[in-house]
Design an enzyme around this catalytic site. Structure first.
Site, PDB file in Angstrom:
ATOM      1  N   SER A  37       0.848  -1.198   0.000  1.00 28.60           N
ATOM      2  CA  SER A  37       0.000   0.000   0.000  1.00 28.60           C
ATOM      3  C   SER A  37       0.883   1.246   0.000  1.00 28.60           C
ATOM      4  O   SER A  37       1.866   1.313   0.741  1.00 28.60           O
ATOM      5  CB  SER A  37      -0.902   0.009   1.232  1.00 28.60           C
ATOM      6  OG  SER A  37      -1.625   1.218   1.264  1.00 28.60           O
ATOM      7  N   LYS A  53      -4.002   2.722  -1.809  1.00 26.72           N
ATOM      8  CA  LYS A  53      -3.327   3.621  -0.864  1.00 26.72           C
ATOM      9  C   LYS A  53      -4.205   3.776   0.378  1.00 26.72           C
ATOM     10  O   LYS A  53      -5.424   3.925   0.259  1.00 26.72           O
ATOM     11  CB  LYS A  53      -3.117   4.995  -1.534  1.00 26.72           C
ATOM     12  CG  LYS A  53      -2.608   6.089  -0.604  1.00 26.72           C
ATOM     13  CD  LYS A  53      -1.203   5.821  -0.105  1.00 26.72           C
ATOM     14  CE  LYS A  53      -0.741   6.878   0.927  1.00 26.72           C
ATOM     15  NZ  LYS A  53       0.531   6.490   1.559  1.00 26.72           N
ATOM     16  N   MET A  81       5.580  10.418   3.601  1.00 32.09           N
ATOM     17  CA  MET A  81       4.518  10.813   2.677  1.00 32.09           C
ATOM     18  C   MET A  81       3.375  11.556   3.378  1.00 32.09           C
ATOM     19  O   MET A  81       2.832  12.522   2.842  1.00 32.09           O
ATOM     20  CB  MET A  81       3.959   9.586   1.958  1.00 32.09           C
ATOM     21  CG  MET A  81       4.986   8.809   1.129  1.00 32.09           C
ATOM     22  SD  MET A  81       5.679   9.761  -0.214  1.00 32.09           S
ATOM     23  CE  MET A  81       4.276   9.878  -1.314  1.00 32.09           C
ATOM     24  N   LEU A 112       0.332  10.198   4.253  1.00 31.63           N
ATOM     25  CA  LEU A 112      -0.972   9.705   3.781  1.00 31.63           C
ATOM     26  C   LEU A 112      -1.640  10.578   2.712  1.00 31.63           C
ATOM     27  O   LEU A 112      -2.826  10.909   2.843  1.00 31.63           O
ATOM     28  CB  LEU A 112      -1.940   9.534   4.966  1.00 31.63           C
ATOM     29  CG  LEU A 112      -1.700   8.359   5.900  1.00 31.63           C
ATOM     30  CD1 LEU A 112      -2.775   8.309   6.993  1.00 31.63           C
ATOM     31  CD2 LEU A 112      -1.677   7.045   5.144  1.00 31.63           C
ATOM     32  N   ASN A 116      -5.066   0.256   8.544  1.00 29.86           N
ATOM     33  CA  ASN A 116      -3.656   0.611   8.752  1.00 29.86           C
ATOM     34  C   ASN A 116      -3.496   1.234  10.135  1.00 29.86           C
ATOM     35  O   ASN A 116      -3.918   2.367  10.367  1.00 29.86           O
ATOM     36  CB  ASN A 116      -3.224   1.582   7.638  1.00 29.86           C
ATOM     37  CG  ASN A 116      -1.764   1.959   7.729  1.00 29.86           C
ATOM     38  OD1 ASN A 116      -1.088   1.643   8.713  1.00 29.86           O
ATOM     39  ND2 ASN A 116      -1.274   2.644   6.721  1.00 29.86           N
ATOM     40  N   CYS A 127       0.793   4.025  10.416  1.00 29.30           N
ATOM     41  CA  CYS A 127       1.471   5.066   9.622  1.00 29.30           C
ATOM     42  C   CYS A 127       2.416   5.857  10.521  1.00 29.30           C
ATOM     43  O   CYS A 127       1.989   6.435  11.516  1.00 29.30           O
ATOM     44  CB  CYS A 127       0.471   6.016   8.967  1.00 29.30           C
ATOM     45  SG  CYS A 127       1.334   7.285   8.017  1.00 29.30           S
ATOM     46  N   LYS A 139      -2.805  -3.656   9.234  1.00 27.29           N
ATOM     47  CA  LYS A 139      -1.413  -3.403   8.826  1.00 27.29           C
ATOM     48  C   LYS A 139      -0.634  -2.988  10.055  1.00 27.29           C
ATOM     49  O   LYS A 139      -0.997  -2.025  10.745  1.00 27.29           O
ATOM     50  CB  LYS A 139      -1.379  -2.296   7.760  1.00 27.29           C
ATOM     51  CG  LYS A 139       0.025  -1.881   7.301  1.00 27.29           C
ATOM     52  CD  LYS A 139       0.534  -2.782   6.214  1.00 27.29           C
ATOM     53  CE  LYS A 139       1.864  -2.340   5.643  1.00 27.29           C
ATOM     54  NZ  LYS A 139       1.731  -1.496   4.465  1.00 27.29           N
ATOM     55  N   ASN A 185       4.827  -2.495   8.132  1.00 27.93           N
ATOM     56  CA  ASN A 185       4.896  -1.156   7.557  1.00 27.93           C
ATOM     57  C   ASN A 185       6.369  -0.718   7.620  1.00 27.93           C
ATOM     58  O   ASN A 185       7.221  -1.455   8.122  1.00 27.93           O
ATOM     59  CB  ASN A 185       3.991  -0.211   8.364  1.00 27.93           C
ATOM     60  CG  ASN A 185       3.523   0.974   7.532  1.00 27.93           C
ATOM     61  OD1 ASN A 185       4.268   1.472   6.686  1.00 27.93           O
ATOM     62  ND2 ASN A 185       2.296   1.401   7.746  1.00 27.93           N
ATOM     63  N   GLY A 230      12.665  -1.181   1.932  1.00 26.49           N
ATOM     64  CA  GLY A 230      13.644  -1.775   1.024  1.00 26.49           C
ATOM     65  C   GLY A 230      14.603  -2.710   1.726  1.00 26.49           C
ATOM     66  O   GLY A 230      14.383  -3.143   2.869  1.00 26.49           O
ATOM     67  N   THR A 249       9.385  -0.703  -2.111  1.00 23.77           N
ATOM     68  CA  THR A 249      10.538   0.064  -2.602  1.00 23.77           C
ATOM     69  C   THR A 249      11.039  -0.445  -3.950  1.00 23.77           C
ATOM     70  O   THR A 249      11.395   0.351  -4.834  1.00 23.77           O
ATOM     71  CB  THR A 249      11.672   0.020  -1.549  1.00 23.77           C
ATOM     72  OG1 THR A 249      11.217   0.669  -0.354  1.00 23.77           O
ATOM     73  CG2 THR A 249      12.923   0.703  -2.051  1.00 23.77           C
TER      74      THR A 249
HETATM   75  C1  SIN Z   1       2.501   7.584   4.369  1.00 18.86           C
HETATM   76  O1  SIN Z   1       1.618   7.946   3.576  1.00 18.86           O
HETATM   77  O2  SIN Z   1       3.080   8.376   5.110  1.00 18.86           O
HETATM   78  C2  SIN Z   1       2.878   6.148   4.448  1.00 18.86           C
HETATM   79  C3  SIN Z   1       1.731   5.340   4.890  1.00 18.86           C
HETATM   80  C4  SIN Z   1       2.104   4.342   5.903  1.00 18.86           C
HETATM   81  O3  SIN Z   1       3.293   4.124   6.153  1.00 18.86           O
HETATM   82  O4  SIN Z   1       1.219   3.756   6.517  1.00 18.86           O
END
Ligand code: SIN
Length: 325
Positions: free
Chosen positions: A23, A48, A74, A76, A127, A130, A164, A193, A221, A272
Site C-alpha cells: 500500500s 493507498k 509521505m 498519507l 492501517n 502510519c 497493517k 509497515n 527496502g 521500494t
Molecule cells: C505515508 O503515507 O506516510 C505512508 C503510509 C504508511 O506508512 O502507513
C-alpha cells in the site's frame, strides 16, 4: 522444469500468485490503480491507505531512494476513502484490498462504518501503523488503545478485515500484539509497515533528506528485510492459524519472496523495489521464485510455507540461495 503453481490464498480469497503491491506504492490515483489492474503478474491490488477526506500529504521531498532501500515521509496523501471504495466495487479482474486509515480512532470508525454499509464484499485492511503523521503516534504500538479500537470496530464490522502492523522489535511485544489480535475475528495481518522514524543524513549538504518531521521518516527496502522476516516468523508462530499473513518489507529478489513464505507469509507485497524498477519487477520475481522452487523440487508454495528450520548446535547454514546477499 517440474509442473509448479504459484497459486495463493488469503483466507477464502484466491490469488494467481503471492504478489501484491505494498500500500502506498503506485496505488494512489486512478491511473496508477489501472496500471496495477493491467499488471498480469500482480495477483491483487492494494489501495493507498485512505482517510475520510482527501489529503495532500506532507511537503516534498517526501520519498528518497537510497542504495540500500528508501526513506519516506509521505503523510498519507490520498483521494479520500470514497474514491477507493468506488474503485474496488468495480471488477478489475483480480481481488482488491481496500486499505484505510485515519488521524483519529473516530475517523477510522467512520470510514469502516461506510464500508460496512456499502456493497463492497472484498478485503479491507485497517492501517494501524502510519509513522509519518506529525503529532500522531503509531496506534499499533499502543496495545491498550488498539484493543479499545478493535473492540469498537468488531461491534459493527462484519466483513473480512485485516490490520497493517508496524515492525515490532521485542519478543515480548510479538506476544502482546498476537495475544491481542487472537481475541478478534481478524482476517489477516500485513507485516511490516516501514520502520518508523529513521534518519538519513546527507553529509555533503549536512542536511536531512526528507522535509516533514525534521527528516525523520519510514525506512523500506533491502535494509528492512531481516526485520520484516522476523515479524512474519514471530507472528506466524503466535497468531491463530486462521489469521493469514501478508509479508511486506525488503523484497528485491525471488529469494527474498521465498524467505518470506518460508517464514510463514501467505502473500508477499513489494514496495521500494517497485519504485526502483517499475511494475516489471513482478515478472522477474515470479521467474526467480519459480527457478528456486524447481531447483528444490517444490511444486506449490504450501510445500515450504512456514517450514523455516532453526540450527542445531553443530549446524551452520550455507546456501547458494540467500535472501540477504
Ligand atoms: C505515508 O503515507 O506516510 C505512508 C503510509 C504508511 O506508512 O502507513
Amino acid at each position: 522444469m517440474t509442473n509448479h503453481t504459484l497459486q495463493s490464498s488469503l483466507g477464502h480469497y484466491s490469488f494467481t500468485s503471492p504478489f501484491l503491491n505494498a500500500s502506498g506504492i503506485h496505488c494512489q490515483t486512478q491511473a496508477e490503480l489501472d496500471d496495477l489492474a493491467h499488471c498480469q503478474a500482480l495477483a491483487g491490488i492494494v489501495t493507498k491507505s485512505a482517510t475520510l477526506s482527501p489529503r495532500a500529504g506532507n511537503e516534498q521531498p517526501r520519498y528518497v531512494d537510497l542504495a540500500n532501500g528508501s526513506i519516506n515521509a509521505m503523510g498519507l496523501p490520498n483521494l479520500g476513502y470514497s474514491f477507493y471504495l468506488d474503485y474496488v466495487q468495480t471488477d478489475h479482474g483480480k481481488p482488491t484490498i481496500l486499505s484505510v486509515s485515519g488521524l483519529s480512532q473516530a475517523e477510522m470508525l467512520t470510514v469502516l462504518r461506510e464500508i460496512q454499509h456499502s456493497g463492497y464484499q472484498g478485503l479491507t485492511e485497517l492501517n494501524l501503523s502510519c509513522p509519518n503523521l506529525a503529532g500522531h503516534p503509531q496506534l499499533a504500538y499502543d496495545f491498550a488503545a488498539s484493543k479499545t479500537l478493535l473492540t469498537e470496530v468488531f461491534r459493527f464490522f462484519k466483513k473480512p478485515l485485516g490490520v497493517k502492523l508496524p515492525p515490532y522489535f521485542d519478543l515480548n511485544h510479538f506476544g502482546q500484539i498476537a495475544n491481542l489480535l487472537n481475541c478478534f475475528p481478524i482476517h489477516h495481518v500485513n507485516t511490516i509497515n516501514s520502520v518508523g522514524n529513521g534518519l538519513v543524513v546527507d553529509i555533503d549538504t549536512e542536511t536531512v533528506v526528507t522535509k516533514a518531521k525534521g527528516g525523520f521518516g519510514g525506512l523500506g527496502g533491502a535494509m528492512v528485510l531481516p526485520t520484516a522476516l522476523a515479524n512474519v516468523r514471530a507472528l506466524r508462530q503466535r497468531l491463530r492459524p486462521d489469521i493469514a499473513i501478508i509479508g511486506t518489507g525488503g523484497v528485491r529478489s525471488g529469494a527474498d519472496v521465498f524467505a518470506h513464505i518460508l517464514c510463514g507469509a501467505d502473500m508477499v507485497s513489494v514496495g521500494t523495489q517497485v519504485m526502483k524498477e517499475g511494475l516489471g519487477v513482478y515478472d522477474r520475481l515470479a521467474a526467480e521464485l519459480t527457478a528456486i522452487m524447481a531447483d528444490k523440487q517444490y511444486t506449490q508454495l504450501a510445500d515450504f510455507r512456514g517450514q523455516l528450520k532453526t540450527l542445531s548446535a553443530s549446524q551452520r547454514s550455507s546456501s547458494r540461495w540467500t535472501s540477504q546477499s
